[in-house]
Design a protein around this motif. Structure first.
Motif, PDB file in Angstrom:
ATOM      1  N   THR A   1       0.835  -1.207   0.000  1.00 48.82           N
ATOM      2  CA  THR A   1       0.000   0.000   0.000  1.00 48.82           C
ATOM      3  C   THR A   1       0.870   1.257   0.000  1.00 48.82           C
ATOM      4  O   THR A   1       0.590   2.214  -0.728  1.00 48.82           O
TER       5      THR A   1
ATOM      6  N   GLU B   1      -8.264  -2.519  -8.280  1.00 49.54           N
ATOM      7  CA  GLU B   1      -8.811  -2.329  -6.923  1.00 49.54           C
ATOM      8  C   GLU B   1     -10.142  -3.074  -6.778  1.00 49.54           C
ATOM      9  O   GLU B   1     -10.389  -3.714  -5.758  1.00 49.54           O
TER      10      GLU B   1
ATOM     11  N   ARG C   1      -0.317  -3.945  -9.660  1.00 47.62           N
ATOM     12  CA  ARG C   1      -0.525  -2.494  -9.536  1.00 47.62           C
ATOM     13  C   ARG C   1       0.806  -1.755  -9.529  1.00 47.62           C
ATOM     14  O   ARG C   1       0.962  -0.728 -10.195  1.00 47.62           O
TER      15      ARG C   1
END
Length: 184
Positions: A94, A127, A157
């Motif tokens: 993240t 997502e 990602r």
């Protein structure tokens, strides 16, 4: 000077003060007028012993409500719910994704606008896919295949964002080369 004015005022009003006792029954007449003008009664107010108990009961109910609210928060389902190591992994990915997104937003320009907006759309799709994987993880009881798919999603990602940044850098270098050739 002010005292002189005050003394003079009292001397002028000396005989005009009402210092006589009121007639008999004055208090009853006064209370009667007061009662007729408003709903004031001469009865003593009732003491309510239940009010403190209501306050205590309300406090207890509030405390229990907060306790259950805090302890019944929905648990996060995802990598963080499987193990502390996977929680750290999720935090790492993240942070990396956020860092890469910030770099892309800083380098956004009219020349690369279409590429950046396309990359952001692809990020949204990844997502959404991750949200579906979280549901699958909950349903499957922490199946390792789903965990690997979630980690792979994070890696995809990051790769996407790194490719976009590399392409943006390539475009900048090409632009600089063209400018240098034109000035020669």
């Amino acid at each position: 000077m002010k005292e002189d004015n005050l003394d003079r005022l009292f001397k002028n009003l000396e005989n005009e003060f009402d210092n006589e006792m009121p007639e008999d029954g004055h208090e009853q007449r006064f209370l009667g007028r007061l009662k007729s003008n408003s709903n004031v009664s001469d009865k003593k107010p009732k003491r309510t012993f239940y009010k403190p108990f209501l306050a205590i009961a309300a406090s207890i109910v509030l405390c229990f409500g907060l306790f259950f609210f805090i302890h019944n928060k929905p648990q996060e389902n995802g990598l963080a719910s499987v193990s502390p190591e996977l929680s750290q992994t999720k935090d790492f990915f993240t942070a990396a994704i956020t860092s890469e997104l910030n770099k892309i937003r800083d380098q956004r320009s009219p020349e690369n606008e279409m590429m950046v907006s396309d990359a952001l759309k692809q990020m949204e799709l990844l997502e959404k896919n991750y949200e579906r994987l979280k549901i699958d993880l909950k349903d499957s009881g922490n199946d390792k295949r789903v965990i690997y798919a979630m980690i792979s999603n994070f890696q995809s990602r990051i790769e996407l964002l790194e490719n976009v940044l590399k392409t943006i850098e390539d475009i900048k270098q090409l632009k600089e080369v063209k400018q240098n050739q034109m000035t020669l």
